[in-house]
Design a protein around this motif. Structure first.
Motif, PDB file in Angstrom:
ATOM      1  N   HIS A  33     102.606  30.268  63.369  1.00 47.51           N
ATOM      2  CA  HIS A  33     101.404  29.888  64.115  1.00 47.51           C
ATOM      3  C   HIS A  33     100.425  31.053  64.214  1.00 47.51           C
ATOM      4  O   HIS A  33      99.211  30.867  64.030  1.00 47.51           O
ATOM      5  N   ARG A  34     100.926  32.254  64.500  1.00 49.85           N
ATOM      6  CA  ARG A  34     100.031  33.407  64.636  1.00 49.85           C
ATOM      7  C   ARG A  34      99.340  33.740  63.319  1.00 49.85           C
ATOM      8  O   ARG A  34      98.171  34.157  63.304  1.00 49.85           O
ATOM      9  N   SER A  37      96.674  30.810  62.679  1.00 46.20           N
ATOM     10  CA  SER A  37      95.556  30.860  63.624  1.00 46.20           C
ATOM     11  C   SER A  37      94.706  32.124  63.486  1.00 46.20           C
ATOM     12  O   SER A  37      93.607  32.200  64.022  1.00 46.20           O
ATOM     13  N   GLU A  39      95.661  34.922  64.699  1.00 43.00           N
ATOM     14  CA  GLU A  39      96.004  35.795  65.817  1.00 43.00           C
ATOM     15  C   GLU A  39      96.692  37.065  65.333  1.00 43.00           C
ATOM     16  O   GLU A  39      96.501  38.144  65.881  1.00 43.00           O
ATOM     17  N   SER A  40      97.506  36.910  64.269  1.00 39.32           N
ATOM     18  CA  SER A  40      98.180  38.066  63.671  1.00 39.32           C
ATOM     19  C   SER A  40      97.256  38.657  62.619  1.00 39.32           C
ATOM     20  O   SER A  40      97.103  38.118  61.524  1.00 39.32           O
ATOM     21  N   LYS A  41      96.585  39.749  62.947  1.00 39.05           N
ATOM     22  CA  LYS A  41      95.613  40.362  62.041  1.00 39.05           C
ATOM     23  C   LYS A  41      96.278  41.078  60.870  1.00 39.05           C
ATOM     24  O   LYS A  41      95.714  41.157  59.776  1.00 39.05           O
ATOM     25  N   SER A 157     101.540  29.903  78.825  1.00 39.95           N
ATOM     26  CA  SER A 157     100.953  29.730  77.501  1.00 39.95           C
ATOM     27  C   SER A 157      99.471  29.379  77.592  1.00 39.95           C
ATOM     28  O   SER A 157      99.028  28.730  78.545  1.00 39.95           O
ATOM     29  N   ASP A 158      98.704  29.798  76.591  1.00 38.81           N
ATOM     30  CA  ASP A 158      97.307  29.377  76.500  1.00 38.81           C
ATOM     31  C   ASP A 158      97.263  27.870  76.257  1.00 38.81           C
ATOM     32  O   ASP A 158      98.074  27.310  75.513  1.00 38.81           O
ATOM     33  N   GLU A 160      94.980  24.381  75.239  1.00 35.71           N
ATOM     34  CA  GLU A 160      93.788  23.876  74.572  1.00 35.71           C
ATOM     35  C   GLU A 160      93.578  22.405  74.925  1.00 35.71           C
ATOM     36  O   GLU A 160      94.500  21.719  75.379  1.00 35.71           O
TER      37      GLU A 160
END
Length: 221
Positions: A33-34, A37, A39-41, A157-158, A160
């Motif tokens: 998921h990261r 998305s 989120e994991s650069k 958790s965030d 949405e």
């Protein structure tokens, strides 16, 4: 397109979910998921190698794009084996316990949880199950959560628009399970059963966590 877009495109072409790709690649679903998305650069190279192998494309293409290449290590005459599905275990607690700050609790030490249930979904180190009460989340069509089902909550958790959450009233710690809706700059808690009212989320409410799994407990089957 960045690396996450390429991974997502290959997943979609194969009809795989994040969980399915994670299972085949031998990585965790949150890792997938990261990456997808963004989120994991800077994803770990080892994880990208595993994902590329599972998708049967080259890791170089996932990193850099360009002309898609097949995974050089994939032998078309050999059917790759998949690793075992990863499962996590979480306690089933009461709605009273859910109303307190669960993210600050070691739930395995509360001493009175109902049971322990497995899931292949990651709900964080303080995840917990709740048993659905009442008919407010029972729908006549589409997604439905019947009374007696259990839901897995990832505290903190965030959230949405459109996701399912457990929220609580700050003053009373009374917890509830609803769909989170963001509309015209305002947040709402919406039941799936139209016979129940939608509630606006004001400063008297706080989100306990997001629901990441739901099922019938084995005890009812």
């Amino acid at each position: 397109m960045h690396i996450g877009d390429r991974v997502a495109a290959e997943m979609a072409a194969k009809g795989w979910s994040e969980g399915e790709l994670a299972r085949r690649a031998g990585v965790t679903q949150p890792t997938v998921h990261r990456i997808i998305s963004g989120e994991s650069k800077s994803p770990k190279r080892d994880n990208i190698e595993k994902i590329a192998k599972a998708l049967r494309v080259s890791s170089r293409w996932l990193w850099d794009g360009g002309v898609k290449e097949e995974n050089e290590s994939f032998d078309a005459n050999v059917e790759p084996t998949t690793g075992p599905t990863r499962y996590y275990e979480y306690p089933e607690i009461s709605w009273v316990q859910a109303g307190v700050a669960c993210e600050a609790m070691d739930l395995f030490n509360v001493g009175d949880f109902e049971a322990i249930h497995p899931s292949d979904a990651w709900a964080g180190p303080n995840g917990f199950w709740l048993k659905v009460r009442g008919p407010s989340m029972t729908s006549t069509n589409g997604m439905s959560f019947s009374e007696g089902m259990i839901i897995l909550v990832a505290p903190g958790s965030d959230v949405e628009n459109g996701q399912y959450v457990v929220a609580k009233l700050i003053d009373t710690n009374e917890a509830t399970f609803k769909q989170f809706i963001w509309d015209s700059g305002k947040a709402y808690l919406k039941p799936l059963n139209p016979a129940f009212p939608t509630v606006e989320v004001d400063n008297t409410w706080t989100i306990v966590g997001r629901v990441v799994d739901a099922k019938w407990p084995r005890s009812v089957l």
